[in-house]
Write an enzyme that holds these catalytic residues in place. Structure first.
Site, PDB file in Angstrom:
ATOM      1  CB  SER A   1      68.124  10.536   5.657  1.00 35.96           C
ATOM      2  OG  SER A   1      68.245  11.392   6.804  1.00 35.96           O
TER       3      SER A   1
ATOM      4  CB  SER B   1      63.313  21.773  20.318  1.00 35.49           C
ATOM      5  OG  SER B   1      62.122  22.438  19.986  1.00 35.49           O
TER       6      SER B   1
ATOM      7  CE1 TYR C   1      60.800  18.765  17.421  1.00 36.17           C
ATOM      8  CE2 TYR C   1      62.482  17.355  16.451  1.00 36.17           C
ATOM      9  CZ  TYR C   1      62.094  18.578  16.978  1.00 36.17           C
ATOM     10  OH  TYR C   1      62.998  19.596  17.065  1.00 36.17           O
TER      11      TYR C   1
ATOM     12  CE  LYS D   1      65.431  17.721  18.700  1.00 39.79           C
ATOM     13  NZ  LYS D   1      66.824  17.511  18.304  1.00 39.79           N
TER      14      LYS D   1
ATOM     15  CG  ASN E   1      59.136  24.247  10.163  1.00 41.41           C
ATOM     16  OD1 ASN E   1      60.151  23.623   9.927  1.00 41.41           O
ATOM     17  ND2 ASN E   1      58.368  23.967  11.210  1.00 41.41           N
TER      18      ASN E   1
HETATM   19  C1  WQD Z   1      55.129  28.547  13.429  1.00 45.53           C
HETATM   20  C2  WQD Z   1      53.769  29.251  13.467  1.00 45.53           C
HETATM   21  C3  WQD Z   1      51.925  27.756  13.096  1.00 45.53           C
HETATM   22  C4  WQD Z   1      52.894  26.814   8.951  1.00 45.53           C
HETATM   23  C5  WQD Z   1      58.112  23.580  15.000  1.00 45.53           C
HETATM   24  C6  WQD Z   1      58.580  22.495  15.917  1.00 45.53           C
HETATM   25  C7  WQD Z   1      59.823  22.954  16.629  1.00 45.53           C
HETATM   26  C8  WQD Z   1      60.857  23.305  15.600  1.00 45.53           C
HETATM   27  C9  WQD Z   1      60.325  24.459  14.743  1.00 45.53           C
HETATM   28  C10 WQD Z   1      62.289  21.555  14.779  1.00 45.53           C
HETATM   29  C11 WQD Z   1      52.713  28.422  14.201  1.00 45.53           C
HETATM   30  C12 WQD Z   1      52.031  28.801  11.982  1.00 45.53           C
HETATM   31  C13 WQD Z   1      52.925  27.331  10.231  1.00 45.53           C
HETATM   32  C14 WQD Z   1      51.869  27.209   8.059  1.00 45.53           C
HETATM   33  C15 WQD Z   1      50.944  28.617   9.774  1.00 45.53           C
HETATM   34  N1  WQD Z   1      61.113  22.194  14.764  1.00 45.53           N
HETATM   35  N2  WQD Z   1      51.975  28.214  10.632  1.00 45.53           N
HETATM   36  N3  WQD Z   1      50.922  28.099   8.514  1.00 45.53           N
HETATM   37  O1  WQD Z   1      55.286  24.740  15.149  1.00 45.53           O
HETATM   38  O2  WQD Z   1      56.440  26.761  16.232  1.00 45.53           O
HETATM   39  O3  WQD Z   1      57.767  24.704  15.765  1.00 45.53           O
HETATM   40  O4  WQD Z   1      59.137  23.958  14.098  1.00 45.53           O
HETATM   41  O5  WQD Z   1      63.217  21.735  15.510  1.00 45.53           O
HETATM   42  O6  WQD Z   1      60.302  21.908  17.438  1.00 45.53           O
HETATM   43  O7  WQD Z   1      57.580  22.266  16.893  1.00 45.53           O
HETATM   44  O8  WQD Z   1      57.008  26.122  13.883  1.00 45.53           O
HETATM   45  O9  WQD Z   1      57.024  27.077  11.609  1.00 45.53           O
HETATM   46  O10 WQD Z   1      55.611  25.000  12.056  1.00 45.53           O
HETATM   47  O11 WQD Z   1      54.894  27.216  12.965  1.00 45.53           O
HETATM   48  O12 WQD Z   1      50.069  29.430  10.151  1.00 45.53           O
HETATM   49  O13 WQD Z   1      51.766  26.777   6.879  1.00 45.53           O
HETATM   50  O14 WQD Z   1      53.284  29.397  12.140  1.00 45.53           O
HETATM   51  O15 WQD Z   1      50.567  27.545  13.438  1.00 45.53           O
HETATM   52  O16 WQD Z   1      51.859  29.324  14.883  1.00 45.53           O
HETATM   53  P1  WQD Z   1      56.493  25.598  15.314  1.00 45.53           P
HETATM   54  P2  WQD Z   1      56.155  26.304  12.548  1.00 45.53           P
END
Ligand code: WQD
Length: 336
Positions: A35, A125, A150, A154, A199
């Site tokens: 998926s 996580s 989500y 976890k 991400n």
């Molecule tokens: C990282 C930093 C954003 C995108 C999430 C889930 C976690 C795991 C990993 C699955 C933050 C900043 C991001 C963008 C930005 N997921 N950012 N511009 O939120 O720490 O974790 O992903 O297992 O469970 O919660 O990761 O990569 O989304 O963000 O400025 O376009 O980058 O604000 O500070 P996050 P992320």
């Protein structure tokens, strides 16, 4: 040769873990419902290790299929990655997440135990900590109410495996990932770009590749040195190796309790701007970005205290941020 089931084994972290399992001499059987990945990842894993894993396309929501799988295959351990993982999507479709991440977990555990399969590694996580009160984060830090369905799956998953381990022969280890990034050095497997990246690293890489116009940095008014939020970015190959260490701990009966939790990170925090600068330094590519408002639900800072995993799993992250970022770029170049 020990047989290991890897659910979600054609996914980003799953595929890197399958490669490390095969490198360590395990026989791997993959279940994936395709998926959120493609079948060609199977050939790419094979091209890296020279060994084709057994593959079963099964939707774990299909209880009968799960039942038949465990009757047919004689498994020594299970590494369970299969789950939906998009934070934003989980807010819009909570029932999809509770069904796909929780109901399936119970089916897998039930059929494992019905067939005396008792070694279980769970993909958890750092999101269970929310914004921790103390940094770096240790495993005994209090968990916080989830910011998203989500995140709730976890936390619930951890409760389910802990309760089950207390009542049955199950021996479980939950690995609390910080932020997985990077790709295998061969650039044959990596994070598949399906849709607009949520991400940071995939978005940075796609911006540098000209696929995205501009990176939006979500907020520079956090109480951090440069105002941008801090995370613990761990190379996916280091993360994959942590699963092997955890699996061996169970197979060798070295676990000290029936359900254990380990933070899997580098122990170092990096801000969004530090990541952008490190990417530009590592690749020579410019990243066009603008600062926008904070993203709802984001925390200021999270990075791991890795003492427990270093000591008990005899595991430590070895690859640095720049190496991870250049491997992400190499993977992106292989896609275009
Ligand atoms: C990282 C930093 C954003 C995108 C999430 C889930 C976690 C795991 C990993 C699955 C933050 C900043 C991001 C963008 C930005 N997921 N950012 N511009 O939120 O720490 O974790 O992903 O297992 O469970 O919660 O990761 O990569 O989304 O963000 O400025 O376009 O980058 O604000 O500070 P996050 P992320």
């Amino acid at each position: 040769m020990k047989k290991i089931l890897v659910t979600g084994g054609l996914g980003y972290i799953g595929s890197h873990t399958v490669v490390e399992l095969q490198n360590e001499g395990f026989e791997v059987i993959i279940i994936d419902d395709l998926s959120n990945t493609t079948i060609e990842v199977l050939d790419r894993i094979t091209s890296i290790t020279g060994i084709k894993p057994t593959f079963e396309q099964i939707d774990l929501k299909d209880k009968e299929a799960v039942k038949h799988f465990f009757k047919y295959y004689n498994i020594d351990g299970v590494i369970h990655f299969a789950a939906s993982k998009a934070v934003g999507e989980s807010v819009a479709e909570p029932l999809k997440y509770y069904e796909n991440n929780i109901a399936t977990l119970t089916y897998v555990l039930k059929e494992m135990l019905a067939n005396n399969v008792t070694n279980f590694i769970f993909s958890s996580s750092c999101t269970v900590y929310g914004q921790a009160d103390k940094l770096p984060i240790t495993e005994d830090a209090p968990t916080k109410p989830a910011e998203s369905p989500y995140g709730a799956t976890k936390k619930m998953g951890e409760i389910i495996i802990e309760d089950t381990s207390k009542a049955t022969d199950l021996n479980a280890i939950a690995l609390r990932y910080f932020n997985p990034i990077g790709a295998h050095e061969s650039a044959k497997i990596g994070e598949l770009p399906l849709g607009v990246p949520q991400n940071l690293i995939p978005y940075v890489v796609q911006t540098a590749a000209g696929i995205r116009e501009q990176l939006s940095i979500f907020g520079d008014d956090y109480p951090t040195e440069d105002g941008t939020a801090i995370r613990d970015y761990i190379h996916v190959v280091d993360l994959a190796k942590a699963h092997i260490a955890a699996l061996n701990r169970l197979l060798e009966n070295k676990n000290k309790s029936k359900c254990e939790f380990f933070n899997i990170g580098t122990g170092t925090g990096s801000s969004v701007l530090e990541v952008v600068n490190a990417f530009e330094k590592a690749t020579g590519k410019k990243v066009n970005y603008k600062i926008v408002d904070r993203r709802a639900g984001d925390i200021t800072a999270a990075y791991a205290d890795t003492t427990l995993a270093n000591k008990e799993l005899n595991w430590k992250a070895e690859l640095g941020l720049e190496e991870a970022l250049s491997s992400s770029w190499k993977w992106q170049e292989s896609l275009t």
